[in-house]
Write a protein that holds these residues in place. Structure first.
Motif, mmCIF file in Angstrom:
data_model
loop_
_atom_site.group_PDB
_atom_site.id
_atom_site.type_symbol
_atom_site.label_atom_id
_atom_site.label_comp_id
_atom_site.label_asym_id
_atom_site.label_seq_id
_atom_site.Cartn_x
_atom_site.Cartn_y
_atom_site.Cartn_z
ATOM 1 N N LEU A 66 0.832 -1.204 0.000
ATOM 2 C CA LEU A 66 0.000 0.000 0.000
ATOM 3 C C LEU A 66 0.868 1.256 0.000
ATOM 4 O O LEU A 66 0.669 2.179 -0.800
ATOM 5 C CB LEU A 66 -0.922 0.004 1.215
ATOM 6 C CG LEU A 66 -1.739 1.276 1.425
ATOM 7 C CD1 LEU A 66 -2.646 1.540 0.235
ATOM 8 C CD2 LEU A 66 -2.557 1.174 2.711
ATOM 9 N N GLU A 70 1.071 4.006 -3.044
ATOM 10 C CA GLU A 70 0.807 5.431 -2.856
ATOM 11 C C GLU A 70 1.982 6.275 -3.327
ATOM 12 O O GLU A 70 1.802 7.314 -3.979
ATOM 13 C CB GLU A 70 0.492 5.706 -1.386
ATOM 14 C CG GLU A 70 -0.851 5.135 -0.944
ATOM 15 C CD GLU A 70 -1.094 5.261 0.550
ATOM 16 O OE1 GLU A 70 -2.272 5.207 0.958
ATOM 17 O OE2 GLU A 70 -0.113 5.399 1.315
ATOM 18 N N GLN A 92 -7.169 -2.500 2.831
ATOM 19 C CA GLN A 92 -5.948 -2.031 2.180
ATOM 20 C C GLN A 92 -6.103 -1.996 0.665
ATOM 21 O O GLN A 92 -5.523 -1.143 -0.005
ATOM 22 C CB GLN A 92 -4.763 -2.915 2.582
ATOM 23 C CG GLN A 92 -4.307 -2.681 4.024
ATOM 24 C CD GLN A 92 -3.041 -3.437 4.331
ATOM 25 O OE1 GLN A 92 -2.978 -4.650 4.172
ATOM 26 N NE2 GLN A 92 -2.024 -2.727 4.780
ATOM 27 N N ARG A 95 -7.886 1.180 -0.124
ATOM 28 C CA ARG A 95 -6.957 2.310 -0.033
ATOM 29 C C ARG A 95 -6.034 2.366 -1.253
ATOM 30 O O ARG A 95 -5.722 3.444 -1.765
ATOM 31 C CB ARG A 95 -6.130 2.218 1.243
ATOM 32 C CG ARG A 95 -6.917 2.570 2.505
ATOM 33 C CD ARG A 95 -6.031 2.472 3.740
ATOM 34 N NE ARG A 95 -4.883 3.379 3.665
ATOM 35 C CZ ARG A 95 -3.858 3.343 4.505
ATOM 36 N NH1 ARG A 95 -3.847 2.438 5.484
ATOM 37 N NH2 ARG A 95 -2.865 4.190 4.386
ATOM 38 N N ARG A 98 -7.961 3.838 -4.056
ATOM 39 C CA ARG A 98 -8.075 5.291 -3.883
ATOM 40 C C ARG A 98 -6.760 5.988 -4.243
ATOM 41 O O ARG A 98 -6.754 7.134 -4.691
ATOM 42 C CB ARG A 98 -8.467 5.622 -2.439
ATOM 43 C CG ARG A 98 -9.860 5.144 -2.039
ATOM 44 C CD ARG A 98 -10.287 5.724 -0.699
ATOM 45 N NE ARG A 98 -11.520 5.116 -0.229
ATOM 46 C CZ ARG A 98 -12.733 5.399 -0.694
ATOM 47 N NH1 ARG A 98 -12.864 6.298 -1.650
ATOM 48 N NH2 ARG A 98 -13.808 4.802 -0.221
ATOM 49 N N ALA A 99 -5.651 5.285 -4.048
ATOM 50 C CA ALA A 99 -4.342 5.857 -4.369
ATOM 51 C C ALA A 99 -4.040 5.818 -5.863
ATOM 52 O O ALA A 99 -3.069 6.423 -6.311
ATOM 53 C CB ALA A 99 -3.244 5.113 -3.606
ATOM 54 N N ASP A 142 -13.638 1.365 6.103
ATOM 55 C CA ASP A 142 -12.295 1.847 6.446
ATOM 56 C C ASP A 142 -12.343 3.249 7.052
ATOM 57 O O ASP A 142 -11.349 3.937 7.133
ATOM 58 C CB ASP A 142 -11.383 1.834 5.217
ATOM 59 C CG ASP A 142 -11.932 2.630 4.044
ATOM 60 O OD1 ASP A 142 -13.111 3.027 4.107
ATOM 61 O OD2 ASP A 142 -11.185 2.864 3.085
ATOM 62 N N ARG A 148 -15.267 11.716 3.233
ATOM 63 C CA ARG A 148 -15.066 11.420 1.816
ATOM 64 C C ARG A 148 -16.265 11.841 0.988
ATOM 65 O O ARG A 148 -16.120 12.292 -0.151
ATOM 66 C CB ARG A 148 -14.775 9.932 1.618
ATOM 67 C CG ARG A 148 -13.379 9.512 2.054
ATOM 68 C CD ARG A 148 -13.028 8.157 1.454
ATOM 69 N NE ARG A 148 -14.014 7.158 1.830
ATOM 70 C CZ ARG A 148 -13.942 6.418 2.929
ATOM 71 N NH1 ARG A 148 -12.938 6.585 3.766
ATOM 72 N NH2 ARG A 148 -14.862 5.525 3.202
#
Length: 222
Positions: A66, A70, A92, A95, A98-99, A142, A148
């Motif tokens: 992760l 990122e 994860q 995430r 989202r990254a 999360d 958000r």
């Protein structure tokens, strides 16, 4: 692509790396340029080998996948990242999406599906449908949903009415051709709108557009 797709394999399990290398090594249009067992090895390997696609394990000692994802996606002209995981629903993974990860694959994916996924990602296509994205997020809490939602609604507010229609269609899983038919525009015009949406919202790919639409809906109709 006219040249082989350059792939970097990142996994702390040497057997997993060997298995992926064996599967992909016999594919004519894929070239495994390097392997890594820790996320800390990723930046120098990417700088040296310039892979098109990084297959990234999430759970690794040292620098995890992760954190490495990122960092990669925040850099200039990053490679596409496909997350490798053993779990269908994983905070994860969310995430990582989202990254800017282009999608995720389960480690027990059939070889043919793995090869096709790499080809699609290298061609700039996401490998995670908005329907799967929504299902994943629904089953993974999360935190920060309200925050958000506010941010996503603010982002969508940057768009013109037409761009907003295209963004919502992307969030519903429509292809460019479907969006064109639905909104009475050419595929080239749809692509131009998607490019502008990505620029205005400072996003990397269509998966992130779908996530933004989902987040906005979580706080009410966008």
């Amino acid at each position: 692509m006219t040249r082989p797709i350059r792939v970097l394999i990142v996994d702390d399990d040497a057997l997993v790396r060997a298995g992926l290398a064996m599967i992909l090594g016999g594919v004519a249009d894929i070239d495994i340029v390097a392997q890594a067992g820790d996320g800390a090895e990723v930046p120098p390997l990417v700088a040296e080998h310039r892979p098109d696609v990084v297959l990234m394990d999430i759970r690794m000692p040292g620098v995890d996948g992760l954190t490495a994802t990122e960092a990669l996606r925040a850099a200039k002209s990053p490679p596409e990242v496909v997350v490798l995981t053993t779990f269908h629903a994983d905070a994860q993974v969310v995430r990582a999406l989202r990254a800017g990860a282009a999608g995720f694959l389960l480690k027990d994916i059939p070889p043919g599906d793995l090869v096709e996924a790499i080809r699609r990602v290298a061609a700039g296509e996401p490998i995670l449908s908005p329907a799967v994205t929504r299902q994943l997020i629904t089953h993974v809490s999360d935190g920060g949903a309200d925050r958000r939602a506010d941010r996503a609604r603010g982002l969508l507010g940057r768009l013109s009415e037409r761009e907003r229609e295209v963004a919502l269609a992307v969030g519903q899983g429509r292809s460019n051709a479907d969006i064109g038919r639905e909104l009475y525009m050419s595929v080239a015009t749809v692509k131009a709108h998607v490019s502008r949406i990505l620029t205005k919202l400072e996003l990397n790919n269509r998966v992130q557009i779908a996530l933004t639409v989902h987040d906005a809906r979580a706080g009410g109709s966008p």
